[in-house]
Design an enzyme around this catalytic site. Sequence first.
Site, PDB file in Angstrom:
ATOM      1  N   HIS A   1      28.924  13.821   8.384  1.00 11.06           N
ATOM      2  CA  HIS A   1      28.904  12.457   8.922  1.00 11.06           C
ATOM      3  C   HIS A   1      27.729  12.230   9.871  1.00 11.06           C
ATOM      4  O   HIS A   1      27.881  12.449  11.080  1.00 11.06           O
ATOM      5  CB  HIS A   1      30.211  12.194   9.692  1.00 11.06           C
TER       6      HIS A   1
ATOM      7  N   CYS B   1      30.199  11.439   2.957  1.00  8.00           N
ATOM      8  CA  CYS B   1      31.482  12.104   2.712  1.00  8.00           C
ATOM      9  C   CYS B   1      32.273  11.386   1.603  1.00  8.00           C
ATOM     10  O   CYS B   1      31.952  11.554   0.429  1.00  8.00           O
ATOM     11  CB  CYS B   1      32.251  12.221   4.024  1.00  8.00           C
TER      12      CYS B   1
ATOM     13  N   ILE C   1      34.382  16.666   8.049  1.00 11.18           N
ATOM     14  CA  ILE C   1      35.798  16.287   8.161  1.00 11.18           C
ATOM     15  C   ILE C   1      36.385  16.194   6.745  1.00 11.18           C
ATOM     16  O   ILE C   1      36.046  15.289   5.998  1.00 11.18           O
ATOM     17  CB  ILE C   1      35.946  14.923   8.880  1.00 11.18           C
ATOM     18  N   ARG C   2      37.203  17.145   6.397  1.00 12.44           N
ATOM     19  CA  ARG C   2      37.750  17.209   5.019  1.00 12.44           C
ATOM     20  C   ARG C   2      36.633  16.921   4.004  1.00 12.44           C
ATOM     21  O   ARG C   2      36.758  16.058   3.119  1.00 12.44           O
ATOM     22  CB  ARG C   2      38.908  16.222   4.835  1.00 12.44           C
TER      23      ARG C   2
ATOM     24  N   GLU D   1      26.611   9.559  11.116  1.00 12.64           N
ATOM     25  CA  GLU D   1      26.909   8.517  12.118  1.00 12.64           C
ATOM     26  C   GLU D   1      27.686   9.071  13.302  1.00 12.64           C
ATOM     27  O   GLU D   1      27.824   8.405  14.316  1.00 12.64           O
ATOM     28  CB  GLU D   1      27.665   7.351  11.460  1.00 12.64           C
TER      29      GLU D   1
ATOM     30  N   GLY E   1      35.752   8.186   4.722  1.00  4.62           N
ATOM     31  CA  GLY E   1      37.104   7.656   4.803  1.00  4.62           C
ATOM     32  C   GLY E   1      37.919   8.346   3.733  1.00  4.62           C
ATOM     33  O   GLY E   1      37.865   9.565   3.590  1.00  4.62           O
ATOM     34  N   GLU E   2      38.621   7.568   2.956  1.00  2.00           N
ATOM     35  CA  GLU E   2      39.414   8.122   1.852  1.00  2.00           C
ATOM     36  C   GLU E   2      38.850   7.548   0.556  1.00  2.00           C
ATOM     37  O   GLU E   2      39.001   6.357   0.286  1.00  2.00           O
ATOM     38  CB  GLU E   2      40.884   7.745   2.065  1.00  2.00           C
ATOM     39  N   SER E   3      38.196   8.407  -0.217  1.00  2.00           N
ATOM     40  CA  SER E   3      37.443   7.906  -1.373  1.00  2.00           C
ATOM     41  C   SER E   3      38.340   7.215  -2.402  1.00  2.00           C
ATOM     42  O   SER E   3      37.913   6.242  -3.041  1.00  2.00           O
ATOM     43  CB  SER E   3      36.665   9.047  -2.029  1.00  2.00           C
TER      44      SER E   3
ATOM     45  N   ARG F   1      36.119  17.776  -4.035  1.00  2.00           N
ATOM     46  CA  ARG F   1      36.690  17.152  -2.829  1.00  2.00           C
ATOM     47  C   ARG F   1      37.412  18.186  -1.978  1.00  2.00           C
ATOM     48  O   ARG F   1      37.947  19.162  -2.505  1.00  2.00           O
ATOM     49  CB  ARG F   1      37.713  16.075  -3.224  1.00  2.00           C
TER      50      ARG F   1
HETATM   51  N1  GLN Z   1      38.575  14.038   1.943  1.00  2.00           N
HETATM   52  C1  GLN Z   1      38.162  12.660   1.842  1.00  2.00           C
HETATM   53  C2  GLN Z   1      38.170  12.214   0.374  1.00  2.00           C
HETATM   54  O1  GLN Z   1      38.274  13.016  -0.480  1.00  2.00           O
HETATM   55  C3  GLN Z   1      36.785  12.449   2.454  1.00  2.00           C
HETATM   56  C4  GLN Z   1      36.832  12.687   3.940  1.00  2.00           C
HETATM   57  C5  GLN Z   1      35.764  11.976   4.705  1.00  2.00           C
HETATM   58  O2  GLN Z   1      35.145  11.002   4.265  1.00  2.00           O
HETATM   59  N2  GLN Z   1      35.558  12.440   5.919  1.00  2.00           N
HETATM   60  O3  GLN Z   1      38.046  11.057   0.099  1.00  2.00           O
END
Ligand code: GLN
Length: 202
Positions: free
Chosen positions: A183, A86, A147-148, A185, A54-56, A118
Amino acid sequence: MSITVGVLSIQGDVCENMAASHQALDEMNISGNVIPVKTPSAISDVDVMIIPGGESTTIGLLTLAGDTLATLGERIRGGMPTLGVCAGLILLAGDVTDRMLGGTGQPLLKVLDIKLERNSFGRQRDSFETILSMKPLGIGDFPGVFIRAPSVTAVSPDVEVLSVYDNRIVAVKQNNTIGTSFHPELSGSTELHRHLIGMARR
Ligand code: GLN
């Protein structure tokens, strides 16, 4: 024996990790349940923990509330098998920078002795899939969904490198704690979730 898998349910791909955990328990023929975790009291009910992607920054800041982050850290240090995916891997790390921004100053659990970057592979549009292996776990041909994603830039001698892609470390393990840049999952394979649940059984 019954195993309870907890998924930190603050933000991110919570449902996908709960579904993969249910499927893994089924495939292993283990009776158990999968619960969303938001509070310190819920953490005491689980045998295994997953911190989803998600977004850390968001997950970290919201998890600070009500001491959830501190309680989670205590349980992980106490040996609870834990997977960070992630953003989850970012939260587990000891030292985090962002590829573009540098230091992030974000809340961290610091249970993995690693340095991490990151957004190491670029932005959302640079997301990709590739086939990986996690040889130390006996896992090969694993679809890696990035993903990112972050990458691990340095590890202490206590950290086992599980997977490398494009000369970058993308999965690590230290004692009871596993972190992946990708990921699992979303891979269509429950192999890593099964491995994690197996750690609780041993
Ligand atoms: N780029 C996100 C972060 O820095 C992580 C992306 C993800 O969990 N897929 O939090």
